[in-house]
Design a protein around this motif. Sequence first.
Motif, short mmCIF file in Angstrom:
data_model
loop_
_atom_site.label_atom_id
_atom_site.label_comp_id
_atom_site.label_asym_id
_atom_site.label_seq_id
_atom_site.Cartn_x
_atom_site.Cartn_y
_atom_site.Cartn_z
N ILE A 66 0.77 -1.55 -0.11
CA ILE A 66 0.28 0.11 0.68
C ILE A 66 0.76 1.18 -0.15
CG2 ILE A 66 -1.82 1.15 1.39
CD1 ILE A 66 -2.63 -1.43 2.61
N ASP A 67 0.40 1.99 -0.81
CA ASP A 67 1.50 3.05 -1.03
C ASP A 67 1.72 4.22 0.68
OD1 ASP A 67 1.79 6.46 -1.68
OD2 ASP A 67 2.46 5.54 -4.06
N GLU A 68 2.64 4.65 1.03
CA GLU A 68 2.50 5.24 1.91
C GLU A 68 2.03 6.86 2.02
OE1 GLU A 68 6.07 6.21 3.78
OE2 GLU A 68 6.27 4.04 3.77
N ARG A 69 0.94 7.74 1.21
CA ARG A 69 0.64 8.50 0.82
C ARG A 69 -0.97 8.01 0.69
NH1 ARG A 69 2.51 10.15 -5.31
NH2 ARG A 69 2.84 7.87 -5.33
N LEU A 70 -0.78 6.82 0.05
CA LEU A 70 -2.53 6.43 0.56
C LEU A 70 -3.17 6.57 1.65
CD1 LEU A 70 -5.12 5.77 -0.72
CD2 LEU A 70 -4.79 3.50 -0.89
N GLU A 71 -2.00 5.58 2.38
CA GLU A 71 -1.99 4.94 4.38
C GLU A 71 -2.34 6.41 4.59
OE1 GLU A 71 1.12 1.47 4.27
OE2 GLU A 71 2.24 3.34 5.33
N HIS A 72 -1.28 7.68 4.60
CA HIS A 72 -1.85 8.67 5.08
C HIS A 72 -2.93 9.32 4.89
CE1 HIS A 72 -1.24 13.13 5.98
NE2 HIS A 72 -0.43 13.06 7.33
N ILE A 73 -3.39 9.34 3.68
CA ILE A 73 -4.52 9.78 3.39
C ILE A 73 -6.37 8.99 3.74
CG2 ILE A 73 -6.45 10.15 1.31
CD1 ILE A 73 -4.18 10.28 -0.53
N LEU A 74 -6.40 8.10 3.84
CA LEU A 74 -6.70 7.32 4.83
C LEU A 74 -6.75 7.48 6.06
CD1 LEU A 74 -6.40 3.63 2.68
CD2 LEU A 74 -8.69 5.39 2.85
N TRP A 121 -9.80 -1.36 5.32
CA TRP A 121 -8.15 -1.46 5.04
C TRP A 121 -8.54 -3.53 4.73
CZ3 TRP A 121 -4.14 1.62 5.51
CH2 TRP A 121 -4.11 2.74 6.00
N ILE A 138 -8.15 -4.07 1.58
CA ILE A 138 -7.01 -2.66 0.56
C ILE A 138 -6.10 -3.91 1.42
CG2 ILE A 138 -7.73 -0.84 -0.48
CD1 ILE A 138 -6.66 0.01 2.23
#
Length: 205
Positions: free
Chosen positions: A155-163, A199, A202
């Motif tokens: 999972i892209d870290e940017r997506l983690e932060h957004i979620l 979560w 994904i």
Amino acid sequence: MGAEELTTLGTIHTAAKAEFLEKGFKSASLRNIVKNAGVTTGAFYGYYDSKEELFEVLVDEAYKYMMTRYRQAHEQFENLPIQEQPDQMGKLSQECMNDLLIYTYEHMEEFHLILRCSEGTKYARMVDEMVELEVQATHKYYKVLEQLGRPAAKIDERLEHILATGMLNAYFEMVLHEMPIEDAKVYLQELCEFYTAGWLKIMGQ
């Protein structure tokens, strides 16, 4: 501290809350706070050294409770045997958020100050700090899944932060809009179920 001093402090705090809630920390006027509290500037400085210290007194206890309880929930989950963690994913978090919901509603003014009015203070980063804890906990859970032979999808870290940001901002929307507590409890349960399912999806679990 005598009764008169306590009364004076209470008056200062009431005036300060009103000023901060109306204008935010950066634009709030110490002159107005003192005037509306009916005390002299000299009397004010007998209690506090600055506007910053006054704001801290108003919100620090609520901030510390929020951060400590949120951190404890993650630690409680991480201390479970790794075999139990997949079944408990989301459950301890929901218990924590339920506790925090009740606490937040009991300290509504303090959290309005933190969420809406704290720009220019360290408290403005509260949600960001919670997001960082959430992302760190997610990375630790990836390692648990690897140990269990159930590696998560990348999972892209940017997506983690957004979620994580979206989840916490959604939670605090209830506070900002002062949703009735019984409605908020239902909303929170649905929010937790939604994000847990998302979560898991994904992560490929």
